[in-house]
Design an enzyme around this catalytic site. Structure first.
Site, short mmCIF file in Angstrom:
data_model
loop_
_atom_site.label_atom_id
_atom_site.label_comp_id
_atom_site.label_asym_id
_atom_site.label_seq_id
_atom_site.Cartn_x
_atom_site.Cartn_y
_atom_site.Cartn_z
N MET A 30 0.84 -1.20 0.00
CA MET A 30 0.00 0.00 0.00
C MET A 30 0.87 1.25 0.00
SD MET A 30 -3.40 -0.95 2.08
CE MET A 30 -2.77 -0.69 3.73
N ASN A 32 4.09 3.97 1.00
CA ASN A 32 4.74 4.51 2.20
C ASN A 32 5.78 3.49 2.67
OD1 ASN A 32 4.36 5.28 5.57
ND2 ASN A 32 4.94 6.76 4.04
N HIS A 37 9.14 -3.47 3.59
CA HIS A 37 8.73 -3.64 2.19
C HIS A 37 9.94 -3.91 1.30
CE1 HIS A 37 5.51 -0.73 3.70
NE2 HIS A 37 4.77 -1.74 3.25
N GLU A 150 5.66 -11.83 6.87
CA GLU A 150 5.09 -12.58 8.00
C GLU A 150 4.54 -11.62 9.06
OE1 GLU A 150 8.42 -14.99 9.14
OE2 GLU A 150 8.17 -16.32 7.42
N GLN A 155 -2.88 -12.62 7.28
CA GLN A 155 -3.00 -12.29 5.86
C GLN A 155 -2.25 -13.31 5.00
OE1 GLN A 155 -2.69 -8.19 4.11
NE2 GLN A 155 -0.60 -8.83 3.70
N SER A 187 6.27 -0.45 10.41
CA SER A 187 4.91 -0.36 9.87
C SER A 187 4.66 1.07 9.42
CB SER A 187 3.89 -0.75 10.94
OG SER A 187 2.59 -0.36 10.53
P1 AMP Z 1 1.33 -3.01 3.50
O1 AMP Z 1 1.93 -1.93 2.64
O2 AMP Z 1 1.28 -2.67 4.95
O3 AMP Z 1 0.04 -3.55 2.95
O4 AMP Z 1 2.35 -4.23 3.42
C1 AMP Z 1 2.77 -4.75 2.19
C2 AMP Z 1 3.59 -5.98 2.43
O5 AMP Z 1 4.71 -5.67 3.26
C3 AMP Z 1 2.81 -7.09 3.18
O6 AMP Z 1 3.16 -8.35 2.64
C4 AMP Z 1 3.32 -6.93 4.60
O7 AMP Z 1 3.24 -8.12 5.35
C5 AMP Z 1 4.76 -6.55 4.36
N1 AMP Z 1 5.33 -5.88 5.53
C6 AMP Z 1 4.80 -4.84 6.22
N2 AMP Z 1 5.58 -4.52 7.27
C7 AMP Z 1 6.63 -5.40 7.26
C8 AMP Z 1 7.78 -5.60 8.09
N3 AMP Z 1 8.01 -4.83 9.16
N4 AMP Z 1 8.62 -6.60 7.76
C9 AMP Z 1 8.40 -7.39 6.67
N5 AMP Z 1 7.34 -7.24 5.85
C10 AMP Z 1 6.46 -6.26 6.14
#
Ligand code: AMP
Length: 282
Positions: A30, A32, A37, A150, A155, A187
């Protein structure tokens, strides 16, 4: 590194890569972007010739009173980070490109059982939104593999099941959670925290570690351990949403003889909802 906003352009470019015999890896996000990521992009680049990162703040996975409008959108910075990480192509569609007929008229993907409980219980419709958009991204990009964190444990389980059940020919790769030095899982939502909240936030992972230690020491009274962790979170200044000790595969409450166990936690600091998890083998 190129960025495309339309499905037509995405498909034209990917057709070219496929004709050259190149394999394609997908990293759905998403935006940011942070080091979590970026670790997924690097992992995808290890196994695929071409990496496509999608950046789409998916309205279908947000509840009515959640942070859809204030969710950070930082495309220019994201593009810079992705170029450095060896990403090939960014797919950043506008909402109308993904849902041309609107959300209400969109066909949806429902994944039973693993979507239920935990975040599925706290955020009704959330995993339907995730499963729908991820299925669409699989159809749009047709990747050989896709990498997910993970960090979002439930999810990842939902996506593994949907791929299995719908026979989608994509390899799903899970990547470990990237943390700040103090243990807080990275995050996009950490940016919402005030200075005081940010100081409290690492307690979440510490309390999870303490709970895991107790399990490693032989305790199997999981409901009592959940209560203790919940009380410790409240004491630290969180408003716990859930603390669940589950079987790592089924995500159902762990039985005393389950060898693979995961702690799933969600807790609010002020209005910010943080999630984290920790897996262990007994
Ligand atoms: P999001 O942008 O929050 O939807 O996350 C996109 C992807 O990045 C998803 O597969 C999340 O699980 C992964 N992700 C988010 N935060 C972390 C993190 N701290 N470490 C590893 N992967 C992450």
């Amino acid at each position: 590194m190129r960025t495309v906003h339309s499905l037509k352009e995405l498909r034209t470019i990917l057709r070219g890569y496929r004709q050259q015999g190149k394999t394609i890896g997908l990293v759905p996000t998403m935006g940011n972007l942070h080091e979590g990521h970026i670790s997924l992009v690097r992992k995808a680049a290890e196994s695929a010739d071409v990496v496509v990162t999608s950046i789409f703040v998916n309205p279908m996975q947000f509840g009515a009173h959640e942070d859809l409008d204030k969710y950070p959108r930082t495309l220019a910075e994201d593009q810079e980070k992705l170029a450095e990480a060896g990403n090939t192509l960014v797919f950043a569609p506008p909402v109308e490109e993904v849902y041309p007929e609107g959300l209400a008229r969109q066909t949806k993907v429902v994944v039973p059982e693993v979507s239920e409980g935990h975040c599925g219980a706290s955020r009704p419709g959330h995993f339907e939104g995730v499963a729908t958009v991820v299925t669409m991204l699989f159809n749009m990009v047709q990747p050989d593999l896709a990498v997910f964190g993970e960090k979002d444990f439930q999810q990842l389980a939902v996506i593994r099941k949907l791929v299995r059940d719908l026979r989608i020919p994509v390899e799903i790769i899970g990547a470990p959670t990237v943390r700040e030095d103090d243990g807080l899982a990275k995050s996009s939502r950490n940016g919402y925290l005030s200075e005081t909240e940010r100081r409290i936030a690492p307690r979440l992972y510490q309390i999870m570690r303490e709970t895991a230690d107790r399990i490693q020491q032989g305790r199997t009274d999981y409901p009592a351990l959940e209560q203790e962790a919940s009380a410790a979170l409240a004491e630290a200044g969180f408003r716990p949403d859930y603390v669940n000790i589950v079987n790592s595969v089924t995500l159902k409450p762990a039985a005393p003889d389950d060898p693979e166990i995961t702690l799933l936690v969600a807790a609010f600091l002020g209005t910010t909802r943080l999630i984290d998890n920790l897996s262990l083998t007994r």
